[in-house]
Enzyme design. Sequence first.
Site, PDB file in Angstrom:
ATOM      1  N   CYS A  46      -8.373 -89.202  61.105  1.00  8.81           N
ATOM      2  CA  CYS A  46      -7.293 -88.757  59.926  1.00  8.81           C
ATOM      3  C   CYS A  46      -5.958 -88.410  60.546  1.00  8.81           C
ATOM      4  CB  CYS A  46      -7.918 -87.672  59.057  1.00  8.81           C
ATOM      5  SG  CYS A  46      -9.521 -88.378  58.484  1.00  8.81           S
TER       6      CYS A  46
ATOM      7  N   ARG B  93      -3.963 -94.105  65.270  1.00 14.36           N
ATOM      8  CA  ARG B  93      -5.207 -93.291  65.233  1.00 14.36           C
ATOM      9  C   ARG B  93      -6.595 -93.913  64.424  1.00 14.36           C
ATOM     10  NH1 ARG B  93      -3.854 -87.945  66.338  1.00 14.36           N
ATOM     11  NH2 ARG B  93      -5.785 -87.156  65.001  1.00 14.36           N
TER      12      ARG B  93
ATOM     13  N   TRP C 200      -9.906 -91.504  57.806  1.00 20.81           N
ATOM     14  CA  TRP C 200     -10.957 -92.109  58.587  1.00 20.81           C
ATOM     15  C   TRP C 200     -12.174 -91.617  57.887  1.00 20.81           C
ATOM     16  CZ3 TRP C 200     -14.873 -91.197  62.301  1.00 20.81           C
ATOM     17  CH2 TRP C 200     -15.087 -92.585  62.839  1.00 20.81           C
TER      18      TRP C 200
ATOM     19  N   ASN D 196      -8.261 -82.866  57.831  1.00 20.28           N
ATOM     20  CA  ASN D 196      -8.616 -83.471  58.766  1.00 20.28           C
ATOM     21  C   ASN D 196      -9.725 -82.887  59.205  1.00 20.28           C
ATOM     22  OD1 ASN D 196      -6.315 -85.298  59.044  1.00 20.28           O
ATOM     23  ND2 ASN D 196      -5.494 -84.776  60.836  1.00 20.28           N
ATOM     24  N   GLY D 197     -11.022 -83.383  59.718  1.00 23.87           N
ATOM     25  CA  GLY D 197     -12.097 -82.481  60.193  1.00 23.87           C
ATOM     26  C   GLY D 197     -13.226 -82.750  59.206  1.00 23.87           C
TER      27      GLY D 197
ATOM     28  N   GLU E 164     -15.652-100.538  81.999  1.00 23.61           N
ATOM     29  CA  GLU E 164     -14.270-100.598  81.136  1.00 23.61           C
ATOM     30  C   GLU E 164     -13.867-101.936  80.713  1.00 23.61           C
ATOM     31  OE1 GLU E 164     -12.880 -98.630  79.893  1.00 23.61           O
ATOM     32  OE2 GLU E 164     -10.745 -99.066  79.590  1.00 23.61           O
TER      33      GLU E 164
ATOM     34  N   LYS F 199     -13.541-102.956  76.744  1.00 22.19           N
ATOM     35  CA  LYS F 199     -12.044-103.447  76.154  1.00 22.19           C
ATOM     36  C   LYS F 199     -12.483-104.665  75.414  1.00 22.19           C
ATOM     37  CE  LYS F 199      -9.772-100.732  76.460  1.00 22.19           C
ATOM     38  NZ  LYS F 199     -10.189 -99.568  77.122  1.00 22.19           N
TER      39      LYS F 199
ATOM     40  N   GLU G 132     -14.340-103.599  72.245  1.00 20.63           N
ATOM     41  CA  GLU G 132     -13.496-102.909  71.311  1.00 20.63           C
ATOM     42  C   GLU G 132     -12.448-103.597  70.425  1.00 20.63           C
ATOM     43  OE1 GLU G 132     -12.253 -98.533  72.971  1.00 20.63           O
ATOM     44  OE2 GLU G 132     -11.835-100.300  74.263  1.00 20.63           O
TER      45      GLU G 132
ATOM     46  N   HIS H 146     -33.368-107.091  87.445  1.00 16.08           N
ATOM     47  CA  HIS H 146     -34.130-106.174  86.832  1.00 16.08           C
ATOM     48  C   HIS H 146     -34.236-105.952  85.261  1.00 16.08           C
ATOM     49  CE1 HIS H 146     -35.016-104.609  90.779  1.00 16.08           C
ATOM     50  NE2 HIS H 146     -33.705-104.392  90.894  1.00 16.08           N
TER      51      HIS H 146
ATOM     52  N   LYS I 226      -8.133 -93.319  67.579  1.00 13.62           N
ATOM     53  CA  LYS I 226      -7.432 -92.982  68.807  1.00 13.62           C
ATOM     54  C   LYS I 226      -7.823 -91.562  69.199  1.00 13.62           C
ATOM     55  CE  LYS I 226      -4.551 -93.913  72.338  1.00 13.62           C
ATOM     56  NZ  LYS I 226      -5.267 -94.794  73.100  1.00 13.62           N
TER      57      LYS I 226
END
Length: 615
Positions: A2, A27, A77, A103-104, A487, A491, A494, A510, A610
């Site tokens: 948010c 974000r 969000w 927010n939160g 990483e 990427k 995502e 394995h 973000k």
Amino acid sequence: MCGIVGYVGNRDVVEVLLKGLTNLEYRGYDSAGMALQDCGEVKIYKTLGKLINLKNELEAKKSELNHPTSGIGHIRWATHGSPSLINAHPHTCSCGRLVVVHNGIIENYKELREELIKKGCTFRSQTDTETIAHLVADEYAKAKDLEIAVRNSVKKLQGAYAICVMHKDVPDVIVGARKHAPMLVGIGENENFIASDTPAIIEYTKKTIYLDDNETAVVTKNSVKVTDKDGNIVEKKIEILPWEPMALSKLGYKHFMLKEIHEQPDVIRNVLNGKLYDIDSPINLSEVKLDKEILKKLNKIQIIACGTSLHAALAGKYIIEDFAGISVEVEASSEYIYRKTTTDASTLVIGVSQSGETADTITAIKQAKEKNAHVLIITNRPDSNMARLADSLIPVNAGIEVSVAATKSYTAQLISFYLLAINLAEIKGTLDKNYLKDIKHELIQLPTKIEEVLSNTSAIQECARKFSSYKNFIYIARGINLATALEGALKLKEISYINATGYAAGELKHGPIAMLDETMPVLSILVPGGITYEKVLSNSEEAKARNAKLIALTSSKDTNIDNLFDVVLRIPQVMEILSPAVTCVPLQLLAYYIAEFLGKDVDQPRNLAKSVTVE
Ligand code: F6R
């Protein structure tokens, strides 16, 4: 996640709020809204999806507005309640006179909601935020003062919040408050701003006051008053923001992600600037505030981080153990906080975070501080909550990163680990002098090597085109490039939503090898010069034997490998221990071009944010 922006002043309020929200939209969000004070009325506009919908809605309803003089805006969000119009912010009290954006997460919202319903409040949404609107309205009815009402209300909230409140009867006043979520006030001439993050206000002012937990700010056109939880005035320092508005422009690139990938050579130069002068001088890392004698004896480091920063932390482990011989544990912050750790006063705890606001990492850092560990923070946001908790702070100076998928902040974190590890090695005397010079020389060369990768991306684009229809990928590597494999796979996941998993190449046999066939490409990272190259090569042979399509990312000049692999992506020669700073770049580009081919929203992938300010 948010985002909040509020404004009181003479500018076009709608334009300021839309601009502020646009600068926060990287974000991640699913709906947007704003409340405007307009000639004695509070008018609310909300839309689902992207900000363009809110913009169009406001354009369509332009005739409803006379002359708004203040307002609060929000991008949401979803946490409590689905992404819907009714759950979008701002929320109002039962009579609609009071509005709030938040927010939160309010943890005790259910109890509060029940109490408020008993008092006669009518709830419309499933959000925790609506509780705040009713609560403040209830307190306002008693106190008849918005500032006092907000202060009294937040005392009853458990959890994290940054809120902005307006009331129809208190024109052109915004009351903000925060706890465990960022909030700042932007100071202008005959105008003031309030926001959850700096990009929201950077186009208008660089003068900022950061609110601390339990503080309340009353913002009007010509005044800003900050008080503590008891109502005492707090004299706040005005800080000047380090960012330029330019940072929020794509500068001709199609996406912020592509621009940020291309910025990496300069980002590395920036991180090295003032710290690594030449190969004969020691690293200057005055940011580490521990006494040299303590550092000499240091034998335990814990690094905590999430996501991409966790991958930088993993590379950091290899680097510190290799250079300085200190034992390093790496752990996801969300795991560290829910177990008994061995952290103590003799442990150096390193928190790594691009945003400096990741809730899990902040909680972990607080726990480490309670155990008297020295906390060193590596972050791209020296103005963040995490930075404020640091005993030592290494700001990575990558410049603001707008694309949700982290790229340049990752390389900047890697370089910070090289500097830290060399610094520790120099203090402890653990590295051979000539090897040390070679490392420094190569570090200085890294930007040029990355420039070489960036100057010709046609092979990567061709590979992306060829493989964009596959549904699954495996990335393998050994040694320090395990971090790169993880990483690189992250990427791809995502931004293209393709299932990609990174493995230590030796682990393939394995279990994961069972998945291999012609539908599962395997990307191998092969950097010659150390002991891993031959091993990864034979693991790739094993994959080939199961009909997997093979992609090599390598600095090897050996043309024989062109027969084994379907595609070979070549990078300049680089020392294996320093190679992650180079190998990560083609993998960022590969993910980018695959997502581009698939027409995905590269800069704002679905469901991602973000800065992840919830645990
Ligand atoms: C991936 C990404 C995330 C973040 C993670 C931690 O591209 O950006 O995985 O790395 O959410 O965030 P920070 O680094 O801000 O603590």
